[in-house]
Design a protein around this motif. Sequence first.
Motif, PDB file in Angstrom:
ATOM      1  N   VAL A   1       8.824  -1.075  -4.918  1.00  0.00           N
ATOM      2  CA  VAL A   1       8.579  -2.254  -4.093  1.00  0.00           C
ATOM      3  C   VAL A   1       7.288  -2.939  -4.543  1.00  0.00           C
ATOM      4  CG1 VAL A   1       8.316  -3.131  -1.745  1.00  0.00           C
ATOM      5  CG2 VAL A   1       9.748  -1.131  -2.166  1.00  0.00           C
ATOM      6  N   ALA A   2       6.251  -2.135  -4.791  1.00  0.00           N
ATOM      7  CA  ALA A   2       4.975  -2.699  -5.234  1.00  0.00           C
ATOM      8  C   ALA A   2       5.138  -3.445  -6.558  1.00  0.00           C
ATOM      9  CB  ALA A   2       3.933  -1.595  -5.376  1.00  0.00           C
ATOM     10  N   LYS A   3       5.868  -2.841  -7.496  1.00  0.00           N
ATOM     11  CA  LYS A   3       6.049  -3.465  -8.804  1.00  0.00           C
ATOM     12  C   LYS A   3       6.795  -4.797  -8.696  1.00  0.00           C
ATOM     13  CE  LYS A   3       5.940   0.685 -11.724  1.00  0.00           C
ATOM     14  NZ  LYS A   3       6.731   1.562 -12.611  1.00  0.00           N
ATOM     15  N   SER A   4       7.735  -4.864  -7.761  1.00  0.00           N
ATOM     16  CA  SER A   4       8.539  -6.073  -7.640  1.00  0.00           C
ATOM     17  C   SER A   4       7.871  -7.141  -6.770  1.00  0.00           C
ATOM     18  CB  SER A   4       9.908  -5.722  -7.043  1.00  0.00           C
ATOM     19  OG  SER A   4      10.704  -6.864  -6.907  1.00  0.00           O
TER      20      SER A   4
ATOM     21  N   TYR B   1      21.687   9.188   6.839  1.00  0.00           N
ATOM     22  CA  TYR B   1      21.520   7.736   6.869  1.00  0.00           C
ATOM     23  C   TYR B   1      20.022   7.429   6.791  1.00  0.00           C
ATOM     24  CZ  TYR B   1      22.155   2.865   8.239  1.00  0.00           C
ATOM     25  OH  TYR B   1      22.157   1.494   8.279  1.00  0.00           O
ATOM     26  N   LYS B   2      19.644   6.684   5.764  1.00  0.00           N
ATOM     27  CA  LYS B   2      18.230   6.523   5.433  1.00  0.00           C
ATOM     28  C   LYS B   2      17.722   5.125   5.782  1.00  0.00           C
ATOM     29  CE  LYS B   2      19.885   7.994   1.614  1.00  0.00           C
ATOM     30  NZ  LYS B   2      20.990   8.839   2.097  1.00  0.00           N
ATOM     31  N   TYR B   3      16.410   4.937   5.601  1.00  0.00           N
ATOM     32  CA  TYR B   3      15.801   3.624   5.791  1.00  0.00           C
ATOM     33  C   TYR B   3      14.594   3.487   4.863  1.00  0.00           C
ATOM     34  CZ  TYR B   3      12.920   6.443   9.013  1.00  0.00           C
ATOM     35  OH  TYR B   3      12.130   7.414   9.565  1.00  0.00           O
ATOM     36  N   LEU B   4      14.243   2.231   4.592  1.00  0.00           N
ATOM     37  CA  LEU B   4      13.089   1.906   3.762  1.00  0.00           C
ATOM     38  C   LEU B   4      11.964   1.422   4.670  1.00  0.00           C
ATOM     39  CD1 LEU B   4      11.631   1.212   1.043  1.00  0.00           C
ATOM     40  CD2 LEU B   4      12.813  -0.996   1.124  1.00  0.00           C
ATOM     41  N   GLU B   5      10.774   1.986   4.470  1.00  0.00           N
ATOM     42  CA  GLU B   5       9.607   1.620   5.263  1.00  0.00           C
ATOM     43  C   GLU B   5       8.503   1.184   4.300  1.00  0.00           C
ATOM     44  OE1 GLU B   5       7.607   3.476   9.323  1.00  0.00           O
ATOM     45  OE2 GLU B   5       8.608   4.787   7.891  1.00  0.00           O
ATOM     46  N   VAL B   6       8.001  -0.028   4.484  1.00  0.00           N
ATOM     47  CA  VAL B   6       6.994  -0.591   3.573  1.00  0.00           C
ATOM     48  C   VAL B   6       5.753  -0.997   4.362  1.00  0.00           C
ATOM     49  CG1 VAL B   6       6.499  -2.335   1.814  1.00  0.00           C
ATOM     50  CG2 VAL B   6       8.839  -1.489   2.106  1.00  0.00           C
ATOM     51  N   GLU B   7       4.605  -0.567   3.887  1.00  0.00           N
ATOM     52  CA  GLU B   7       3.331  -1.021   4.449  1.00  0.00           C
ATOM     53  C   GLU B   7       2.646  -1.915   3.424  1.00  0.00           C
ATOM     54  OE1 GLU B   7       0.863   2.113   5.794  1.00  0.00           O
ATOM     55  OE2 GLU B   7       2.135   2.629   7.505  1.00  0.00           O
ATOM     56  N   TYR B   8       2.160  -3.073   3.882  1.00  0.00           N
ATOM     57  CA  TYR B   8       1.531  -4.005   2.959  1.00  0.00           C
ATOM     58  C   TYR B   8       0.510  -4.855   3.690  1.00  0.00           C
ATOM     59  CZ  TYR B   8       4.597  -7.696   4.868  1.00  0.00           C
ATOM     60  OH  TYR B   8       5.225  -8.595   5.681  1.00  0.00           O
ATOM     61  N   THR B   9      -0.332  -5.506   2.914  1.00  0.00           N
ATOM     62  CA  THR B   9      -1.281  -6.465   3.468  1.00  0.00           C
ATOM     63  C   THR B   9      -1.091  -7.808   2.787  1.00  0.00           C
ATOM     64  OG1 THR B   9      -2.946  -5.729   1.878  1.00  0.00           O
ATOM     65  CG2 THR B   9      -3.021  -4.752   4.079  1.00  0.00           C
ATOM     66  N   CYS B  10      -1.497  -8.856   3.464  1.00  0.00           N
ATOM     67  CA  CYS B  10      -1.504 -10.196   2.891  1.00  0.00           C
ATOM     68  C   CYS B  10      -2.945 -10.532   2.521  1.00  0.00           C
ATOM     69  CB  CYS B  10      -0.954 -11.212   3.892  1.00  0.00           C
ATOM     70  SG  CYS B  10       0.803 -10.966   4.262  1.00  0.00           S
TER      71      CYS B  10
ATOM     72  N   SER C   1       0.818  -1.218   0.000  1.00  0.00           N
ATOM     73  CA  SER C   1       0.000   0.000   0.000  1.00  0.00           C
ATOM     74  C   SER C   1       0.846   1.260   0.000  1.00  0.00           C
ATOM     75  CB  SER C   1      -0.932   0.006   1.222  1.00  0.00           C
ATOM     76  OG  SER C   1      -0.198  -0.167   2.426  1.00  0.00           O
ATOM     77  N   GLY C   2       2.080   1.164   0.495  1.00  0.00           N
ATOM     78  CA  GLY C   2       2.958   2.336   0.499  1.00  0.00           C
ATOM     79  C   GLY C   2       4.391   1.957   0.797  1.00  0.00           C
ATOM     80  N   ALA C   3       5.354   2.687   0.203  1.00  0.00           N
ATOM     81  CA  ALA C   3       6.782   2.459   0.460  1.00  0.00           C
ATOM     82  C   ALA C   3       7.499   3.795   0.384  1.00  0.00           C
ATOM     83  CB  ALA C   3       7.371   1.477  -0.550  1.00  0.00           C
TER      84      ALA C   3
ATOM     85  N   MET D   1      10.934  10.025   0.434  1.00  0.00           N
ATOM     86  CA  MET D   1      10.318  10.000  -0.892  1.00  0.00           C
ATOM     87  C   MET D   1       9.554   8.691  -1.078  1.00  0.00           C
ATOM     88  SD  MET D   1      13.696   9.277  -3.276  1.00  0.00           S
ATOM     89  CE  MET D   1      12.744   9.123  -4.771  1.00  0.00           C
ATOM     90  N   SER D   2       8.358   8.804  -1.667  1.00  0.00           N
ATOM     91  CA  SER D   2       7.567   7.612  -1.968  1.00  0.00           C
ATOM     92  C   SER D   2       8.086   6.939  -3.231  1.00  0.00           C
ATOM     93  CB  SER D   2       6.092   7.990  -2.160  1.00  0.00           C
ATOM     94  OG  SER D   2       5.566   8.539  -0.969  1.00  0.00           O
ATOM     95  N   SER D   3       7.878   5.618  -3.321  1.00  0.00           N
ATOM     96  CA  SER D   3       8.330   4.868  -4.490  1.00  0.00           C
ATOM     97  C   SER D   3       7.385   3.706  -4.760  1.00  0.00           C
ATOM     98  CB  SER D   3       9.746   4.335  -4.255  1.00  0.00           C
ATOM     99  OG  SER D   3      10.154   3.488  -5.313  1.00  0.00           O
TER     100      SER D   3
END
Length: 434
Positions: free
Chosen positions: A290-293, A317-326, A257-259, A285-287
Amino acid sequence: MLGSTFFLAVTCLLINSAGSQKIQSVACEGSEAQLKCGKGQVISVSRATYGRLDRNTCSSGKPANQISNIKCSRSSDKVAERCNGKQQCDFKADNSEFGDPCQGTYKYLEVEYTCEKKTEPERSSPQKSPTVACEGSVAQLQCGKDEFISVSTATYGRRDQKTCSAGRPEGQLQNIKCSSSSGKVAERCNGKQQCDFKADNSEFGDPCQGTYKYLEVEYTCEKKTEPECISQKDSALACEGRVAKLRCGKGEVISVSGATYGRRDQKTCSIRRPEGQLKNTQCSMSSDKVAKSCNGRRWCNFKASNSVFGDPCVGTYKYLEVEYTCEVPERRLQNATAVVCEGKGAKLLCGKGEGIYVSRATYGRRDQKTCSTGRPEGQLKNTQCSSSSDKVAKRCNGRRACKLRATNSVFGDPCVGTYKYLEVDYLCYATMTG
């Protein structure tokens, strides 16, 4: 009269304000720093510098002009990369490892580290020793029954003069700064119990011509067990340079849903980071990468890296944050394989309400039978010329239908004179709406 400092390598204990022991290890140029922790503990490097910051350290028997420059110190994360997580680690203080920050000056390596209690990861994924395959041989990745491979890193090139050196002339071993990372091993091997991968320029390209290279793969064997509870909404976090792991249960698929990649607060991924790398909290920044892959897959690994997302804030120093559902698809995923001979076209097609997800696409030749009709033997001999490509996935993922053409102009020519073909593994998944 105070004498000169006589040592090649020394280790000291420091006590910080929190009461924990900070250990300092110093190695004079040409000798080795020895980092060591007790049973049940692992090394955690907080700082490593190579150069010279004073005139006393590593000064015994050295002329004044070799110790006069005390402003020639260079920080390096190489010690942390190689030693973190180990109980014991030796690291040579040498220009071949760190470069030469000040020619003519006699330098030393200074490392500060702590010994931390070894803790087990939340998920059971025992780390296997790195698998190494010398150029031209095959790396064999193997897991036990009811386990699957999860590749964390794969590099091809040369990082030292010892590995894969037997019987090789010195000229083929000198360049130790020619290592390139690759996601090809992960693409082909992740999720399998066993996987073989050839260490070859045709697979990875040639990062340093004339150097004898090797493939080094780090991976874990993860249990094929279902989580006790799958929450409806989940999240994954990966600090810069690490891998975010998205997982769903049996019969479910990922729906991102968001990355976002960057930094939104000063606490996340802040351990042992200088304050200057954490200040900017307005650089997120949104991307949709992750969703495409990952969408439509049961599990997915995605690296938090500037090479993938770009750098929204240099020096932070950055990080990746992903929200998703199963989510449960309306019907089971349908797997398919499409083969397109060189110069021909084909169409990937899924049913109504379905989307394409490409898991693998290779262009070249892996056997002598496929696309061989009417072709001379000389065009079919080379069966070691297959190169992976993400172009098909970028073009087709998420679409119901997608046209392809197998040509050198699209995929490049991995083996001139060989008649090639495009092989695509893909699945059709039920698209989710609402």
